[in-house]
Design a protein around this motif. Structure first.
Motif, PDB file in Angstrom:
ATOM      1  N   GLU A   1       0.815  -1.207   0.000  1.00  0.00           N
ATOM      2  CA  GLU A   1       0.000   0.000   0.000  1.00  0.00           C
ATOM      3  C   GLU A   1       0.852   1.261   0.000  1.00  0.00           C
ATOM      4  O   GLU A   1       1.733   1.432   0.855  1.00  0.00           O
ATOM      5  CB  GLU A   1      -0.909  -0.004   1.221  1.00  0.00           C
ATOM      6  N   PRO A   2       0.621   2.181  -0.946  1.00  0.00           N
ATOM      7  CA  PRO A   2       1.373   3.440  -0.959  1.00  0.00           C
ATOM      8  C   PRO A   2       1.083   4.257   0.297  1.00  0.00           C
ATOM      9  O   PRO A   2      -0.014   4.216   0.848  1.00  0.00           O
ATOM     10  CB  PRO A   2       0.860   4.151  -2.219  1.00  0.00           C
ATOM     11  N   GLY A   3       2.083   5.015   0.737  1.00  0.00           N
ATOM     12  CA  GLY A   3       1.929   5.821   1.925  1.00  0.00           C
ATOM     13  C   GLY A   3       1.935   5.024   3.200  1.00  0.00           C
ATOM     14  O   GLY A   3       1.645   5.551   4.275  1.00  0.00           O
ATOM     15  N   ASN A   4       2.244   3.766   3.089  1.00  0.00           N
ATOM     16  CA  ASN A   4       2.281   2.862   4.224  1.00  0.00           C
ATOM     17  C   ASN A   4       3.719   2.464   4.483  1.00  0.00           C
ATOM     18  O   ASN A   4       4.544   2.445   3.565  1.00  0.00           O
ATOM     19  CB  ASN A   4       1.420   1.626   3.898  1.00  0.00           C
ATOM     20  N   ASP A   5       4.026   2.131   5.741  1.00  0.00           N
ATOM     21  CA  ASP A   5       5.391   1.696   6.036  1.00  0.00           C
ATOM     22  C   ASP A   5       5.786   0.475   5.212  1.00  0.00           C
ATOM     23  O   ASP A   5       6.968   0.267   4.921  1.00  0.00           O
ATOM     24  CB  ASP A   5       5.541   1.374   7.524  1.00  0.00           C
ATOM     25  N   ASN A   6       4.801  -0.310   4.827  1.00  0.00           N
ATOM     26  CA  ASN A   6       5.121  -1.509   4.042  1.00  0.00           C
ATOM     27  C   ASN A   6       5.723  -1.173   2.686  1.00  0.00           C
ATOM     28  O   ASN A   6       6.365  -2.021   2.065  1.00  0.00           O
ATOM     29  CB  ASN A   6       3.860  -2.350   3.844  1.00  0.00           C
ATOM     30  N   SER A   7       5.488   0.042   2.205  1.00  0.00           N
ATOM     31  CA  SER A   7       6.044   0.453   0.910  1.00  0.00           C
ATOM     32  C   SER A   7       7.015   1.619   1.047  1.00  0.00           C
ATOM     33  O   SER A   7       7.406   2.218   0.055  1.00  0.00           O
ATOM     34  CB  SER A   7       4.912   0.845  -0.050  1.00  0.00           C
ATOM     35  N   ASP A   8       7.373   1.939   2.279  1.00  0.00           N
ATOM     36  CA  ASP A   8       8.317   3.031   2.538  1.00  0.00           C
ATOM     37  C   ASP A   8       9.733   2.474   2.427  1.00  0.00           C
ATOM     38  O   ASP A   8      10.194   1.726   3.296  1.00  0.00           O
ATOM     39  CB  ASP A   8       8.059   3.625   3.921  1.00  0.00           C
ATOM     40  N   ILE A   9      10.426   2.837   1.346  1.00  0.00           N
ATOM     41  CA  ILE A   9      11.693   2.190   0.988  1.00  0.00           C
ATOM     42  C   ILE A   9      12.872   3.059   1.407  1.00  0.00           C
ATOM     43  O   ILE A   9      12.832   4.290   1.290  1.00  0.00           O
ATOM     44  CB  ILE A   9      11.740   1.921  -0.534  1.00  0.00           C
TER      45      ILE A   9
END
Length: 751
Positions: A290-298
């Motif tokens: 999900e964009p804007g989520n820590d899961n996609s925060d690279i």
């Protein structure tokens, strides 16, 4: 009151230590008590901080690592009461040992504020395992207003959050939908919308009797992030029904996708002279979570660098945008022409799943190495007077990358060449300088030249360097040079009737080889009419035969002769000089009549115009005078025309037709005369003023047959006959032609 009483958990929350939160997510749990004055034990909650998950039984779970800045963290929890009224309560998480003044939490009910009546704390040590509890949150249909059948603005059902990739078991019950009237009437429940009655059909189902909402398979947020359904409640046997209730099912993102680089490997170039901070290349990875989520925060990092010369970190990377920059000093292509970097991209701000790529950085050459001469001094020799001749080759070496502008040499003569006697150019291999003579050298003037040559590259140096120079000594060799006329071009003016043995000129030439002391001798190299002679020793030029200004070898009164001066060396050398004689005209050509044949009409007394030619200049030509030889004066008379340049010949007696000879004497203004004989044909002329055709005249006939239709019934036949009369009259070796054309109409029947 059907109000949800959400227990205030602000005052005495026992939060976890920072170290524990970071090291063990999804394991720390606290349970808080809630009541809505009914027998329900489970409720549907949502939170504005995705790192915390509120289950329907009131258990709060840390989903990801949490860093408590300043010892505390604040967020909000939302729920609905049985009437669909939105309730919000603040939650504060405190670090162990951190004190905070307790206060009563407030929750919102429409436009009113209500004080919580029950504050209950449940410690995790005393919490029962409730994961398999059969009671789930129950959603009640909101009451309709007495007017339009629409939901109140505050009756917004919070979304149902379902984690993706759940392992079931399936079908998995998510929530129960109830109508407040189902105790009085049998109610039938159903859902419609995408995922239920529309594609993907059957993903969600609802028990028509109980209102239980089920999901039948694992959900994937990357395929679809949310579903919007309409829940329906209809009273059996009655027209009464609840307004449809919108249910939003959010698929909660789980960190199930690792970052993927746009390229499996990257190749870039970096100049060896690049300063610190120079951006070389930017890598980019994407995460399907999900964009804007820590899961996609690279976050990006350099795992390794090969080779490791002076510094393990010759390059650095911007952790946020992936830009790779020069960090260290000392990039040197000649030592390390290439670097390989292993780059990692990790989600969850650098602490989650990872992806890797390789970046190859090729160090490009900068002009940081000056070319050096292989010798400090070079020797060369060249014959005097030789132009464009190679004198010496000068070799250099350069440590920069071969066959690049930073390696290609460029030479310049910086000393010893004030008269530009020498030139220098770069050889085809770009590593040698070739010195040539730009002008002829003079052994007698300077027998040795010393040059200073500097070498650089085709492009400027990237860093300050000391350029290399070399000395070139050129020795001039003596050769037998031809004598040189003091005047390369000599001009004299003489009469064309200059007598034989008359002196034209005495040229002077000298031998530049003073050391040889060779005597100079003379000769005639080119004399087209063979008019002149030259004394071998003195060079005196005389007339050998009479000159003529009217010669075809005279142009614009100028006669050109090539003289030679040579020495007596075993291999003689000859120098040349040009002699131009301007010939003055004398009256040595009598005028003459151009025409040799003509004709005259017997009875018309019309004169014949005769032209005159004179090879002399105008000063010795017109005006002319003419006289008929006394032998022919009885029948002929002649005088000059008004311009005195032409003769008018008349027949003054009635003589029979035939051909006659007439002699005329023509004189120029200097009284130089000459007799000219012409043949005159006397005839009875036709209407056109010409004599009839005779046998000795060439006949030309042109027959043309033309038929022209005039109107519809008239025809006209025209035959055109062209008579061409050519009478040749001699002019020197040429002929003058007169032509006569006569058209005659012929009968229609004749061709």
């Amino acid at each position: 009151n059907d109000l949800v009483e959400i227990t205030n958990v602000v005052k005495k929350i026992k939060v976890f230590s920072v170290a524990t939160l970071k090291g063990s997510t999804n394991t720390q749990r606290r349970k808080f008590g809630f009541t809505d004055c009914t027998d329900r034990t489970r409720f549907l909650f949502s939170t504005d901080d995705s790192r915390f998950v509120f289950n329907s039984d009131g258990v709060i779970t840390v989903k990801r690592a949490v860093d408590l800045h300043d010892g505390r963290l604040d967020f909000f929890v939302h729920s609905l009461d049985s009437q669909g009224n939105k309730m919000t309560v603040p939650v504060m998480v405190l670090q162990h040992g951190h004190h905070h003044a307790s206060r009563d939490a407030e929750h919102h009910h429409g436009d009113h504020r209500h004080q919580n009546h029950h504050n209950t704390e449940v410690d995790s040590d005393n919490t029962e395992e409730i994961a398999g509890h059969p009671d789930l949150a129950v959603l009640y249909f909101p009451k309709s207003s007495n007017g339009l059948r629409r939901m109140k603005r505050d009756w917004v059902i919070p979304p149902i959050n379902v984690p993706e990739n759940s392992n079931g078991p399936f079908p998995l019950k998510m929530v129960t939908i109830r109508s407040s009237d189902d105790k009085n009437n049998r109610t039938l429940y159903s859902i419609t919308g995408p995922g239920a009655t529309e594609d993907p059909v059957g993903l969600f189902t609802m028990d028509k009797d109980t209102g239980d909402l089920f999901v039948h398979q694992r959900l994937d947020r990357e395929k679809q992030a949310h579903y919007t359904l309409l829940a329906h409640a209809d009273s059996a046997g009655s027209s009464k029904a609840e307004d449809p209730m919108e249910i939003i099912i959010n698929v909660i993102d789980m960190n199930d996708n690792k970052p993927i680089f746009e390229q499996t490997s990257y190749v870039a170039e970096v100049a060896e002279s690049s300063p610190k901070g120079t951006t070389v290349i930017q890598v980019k990875a994407t995460d399907a979570d999900e964009p804007g989520n820590d899961n996609s925060d690279i976050r990006y990092t350099i795992l390794s660098q090969e080779p490791k010369p002076l510094s393990d970190s010759m390059f650095t990377i911007d952790t946020n945008n992936g830009a790779i920059m020069v960090e260290g000093f000392g990039l040197d292509r000649e030592k390390y022409p290439e670097y390989s970097l292993d780059i990692q991209a990790a989600d969850t701000k650098g602490e989650g799943l990872t992806g890797q790529t390789t970046v190859v950085l090729k160090v490009t050459d900068s002009n940081d190495n000056p070319p050096d001469f292989t010798a400090s001094t070079y020797q060369g020799s060249v014959d005097e007077n030789a132009v464009g001749v190679q004198v010496v080759k000068m070799s250099v070496t350069d440590e920069d990358e071969p066959n690049t502008p930073a390696w290609n040499a460029k030479f310049k003569i910086v000393g010893g060449n004030p008269d530009k006697l020498f030139s220098i150019e770069t050889g085809t291999n770009k590593q040698e300088g070739i010195i040539k003579t730009a002008k002829g050298l003079d052994f007698e003037t300077n027998r040795k030249h010393t040059l200073l040559v500097r070498v650089e590259n085709e492009v400027p140096f990237a860093i300050p360097v000391v350029t290399s120079t070399a000395t070139v000594v050129v020795t001039v060799k003596d050769v037998n040079e031809p004598p040189i006329f003091k005047e390369k071009e000599m001009t004299v003016q003489k009469r064309e009737d200059l007598p034989k043995e008359s002196v034209i000129i005495k040229p002077e030439a000298e031998d530049p080889d003073f050391a040889r002391e060779n005597p100079v001798k003379y000769k005639i190299v080119y004399d087209p009419d063979n008019w002149l002679t030259v004394d071998e020793d003195s060079g005196l030029v005389k007339v050998k035969s009479l000159m003529d200004r009217e010669s075809p070898n005279v142009t614009d009164n100028k006669y050109t002769v090539l003289l030679g001066a040579y020495d007596n060396d075993p291999v003689p050398a000859t120098g040349t000089g040009t002699l131009i004689i301007i010939l003055e005209d004398v009256n040595d050509n009598a005028p003459a009549i151009v025409e040799r044949e003509t004709q005259i009409c017997k009875h018309q007394w019309t004169p014949v115009l005769l032209s005159i030619v004179d090879k002399d200049e105008a000063a010795h030509s017109a005006p002319y005078s003419v006289a008929v030889h006394e032998k022919y004066s009885a029948n002929w008379k002649a005088w000059m025309n008004e311009s005195k340049t032409g003769i008018e010949l008349f027949l003054k007696s009635d003589i029979p037709e035939g051909k006659y000879k007439v002699v005329l004497r023509v004189s120029d203004r200097g009284n130089l005369d000459q007799e000219s004989s012409i043949n005159v044909e006397v005839c009875t002329c036709l209407e056109n003023g010409l004599c009839p055709l005779t046998g000795n005249v060439t006949h030309f006939f042109l027959h043309s047959y033309c038929s022209v239709t005039i109107l519809k019934y008239q025809n006209l036949l025209v035959l055109a006959v062209l008579f061409v009369s050519r009478r040749g009259r001699t002019k020197g070796q040429g002929e003058q032609h007169l032509q006569s054309i006569e058209w005659r109409r012929q009968p229609d029947t004749q061709l």
